[in-house]
Design an enzyme around this catalytic site. Sequence first.
Site, PDB file in Angstrom:
ATOM      1  N   ASP A  89      43.449 -91.210 -66.058  1.00 20.21           N
ATOM      2  CA  ASP A  89      42.391 -90.373 -65.478  1.00 20.21           C
ATOM      3  C   ASP A  89      42.661 -88.884 -65.688  1.00 20.21           C
ATOM      4  O   ASP A  89      43.796 -88.425 -65.549  1.00 20.21           O
ATOM      5  CB  ASP A  89      42.285 -90.600 -63.963  1.00 20.21           C
ATOM      6  CG  ASP A  89      41.908 -92.028 -63.593  1.00 20.21           C
ATOM      7  OD1 ASP A  89      42.158 -92.943 -64.391  1.00 20.21           O
ATOM      8  OD2 ASP A  89      41.382 -92.219 -62.474  1.00 20.21           O
ATOM      9  N   ASP A  98      37.439 -92.028 -66.823  1.00 21.62           N
ATOM     10  CA  ASP A  98      37.428 -91.076 -65.699  1.00 21.62           C
ATOM     11  C   ASP A  98      37.702 -89.640 -66.147  1.00 21.62           C
ATOM     12  O   ASP A  98      38.703 -89.015 -65.779  1.00 21.62           O
ATOM     13  CB  ASP A  98      38.390 -91.506 -64.577  1.00 21.62           C
ATOM     14  CG  ASP A  98      37.771 -92.596 -63.692  1.00 21.62           C
ATOM     15  OD1 ASP A  98      36.746 -93.178 -64.098  1.00 21.62           O
ATOM     16  OD2 ASP A  98      38.302 -92.857 -62.591  1.00 21.62           O
ATOM     17  N   HIS A 141      34.000 -93.949 -63.231  1.00 19.19           N
ATOM     18  CA  HIS A 141      33.256 -92.710 -62.947  1.00 19.19           C
ATOM     19  C   HIS A 141      32.277 -92.339 -64.056  1.00 19.19           C
ATOM     20  O   HIS A 141      31.478 -91.423 -63.872  1.00 19.19           O
ATOM     21  CB  HIS A 141      34.212 -91.550 -62.666  1.00 19.19           C
ATOM     22  CG  HIS A 141      34.746 -91.572 -61.271  1.00 19.19           C
ATOM     23  ND1 HIS A 141      34.238 -90.791 -60.249  1.00 19.19           N
ATOM     24  CD2 HIS A 141      35.723 -92.320 -60.712  1.00 19.19           C
ATOM     25  CE1 HIS A 141      34.896 -91.055 -59.130  1.00 19.19           C
ATOM     26  NE2 HIS A 141      35.798 -91.971 -59.385  1.00 19.19           N
TER      27      HIS A 141
END
Length: 309
Positions: A57, A85, A118
């Site tokens: 991430d 992400d 996300h």
Amino acid sequence: MDDKAFTKELDQWVEQLNECKQLNENQVRTLCEKAKEILTKESNVQEVRCPVTVCGDVHGQFHDLMELFRIGGKSPDTNYLFMGDYVDRGYYSVETVTLLVALKVRYPERITILRGNHESRQITQVYGFYDECLRKYGNANVWKYFTDLFDYLPLTALVDGQIFCLHGGLSPSIDTLDHIRALDRLQEVPHEGPMCDLLWSDPDDRGGWGISPRGAGYTFGQDISETFNHANGLTLVSRAHQLVMEGYNWCHDRNVVTIFSAPNYCYRCGNQAAIMELDDTLKYSFLQFDPAPRRGEPHVTRRTPDYFL
């Protein structure tokens, strides 16, 4: 515009983005269209060759992404695989995701960008990317260009047939990589089912499948990881999705590794970040790093390789 002229323009965009300066709305639209043409040819299980550096991430922490490139090597000198992400939570989601997509378009063979949980219309409306686009562009068009593009991102990658990389984890609906290859990925991340699980699940100390506290995906135990790896001829599942204080964390008797590449996550968690370098024999080493020095702070970076056979 011919390819040569576009490449020249693209190089200027990358240069501009490296200074954390956003592109204009039309440039983003063009970039996303070009990226779709490239990503549409990629598989749900995208084949990647080593050497490659695997990252977790990033979450809009642009200056820390710059630190990552300082420590791991610039693109395209180093091959990169990012496990999703890119947006939300950090202050520079726009610049971060635009740079990664621009690098993908400029050097498609040198960088692989997977989808994280996300990279979704719904999640980005809650955790910051939507609001940031509105603030920086005055409308939601750029948000729409990117979230439409996110539907095209590959779900997983396979490094040299042995190391399986994805954002979240395993799914009770999926036994083999062929099951993943057969999914229709060109859609918003569903609330349940195999595609959702790949982006949302987490390894757990308890055996078997469990209910995830996240409200999506599942938890899976060491028995599940071992069975999956054995059935698919894999040596390792590499994933992101969870904050780990050292930047990387082994679990399930080294069947699974978690990699997290946003140092001092949300600018307050105090964690280190890490990336995993795979050399041309698939030997791995982890490089840990701290947040990029902010202006006025002394410049210190920590490059601490840990070697494992």
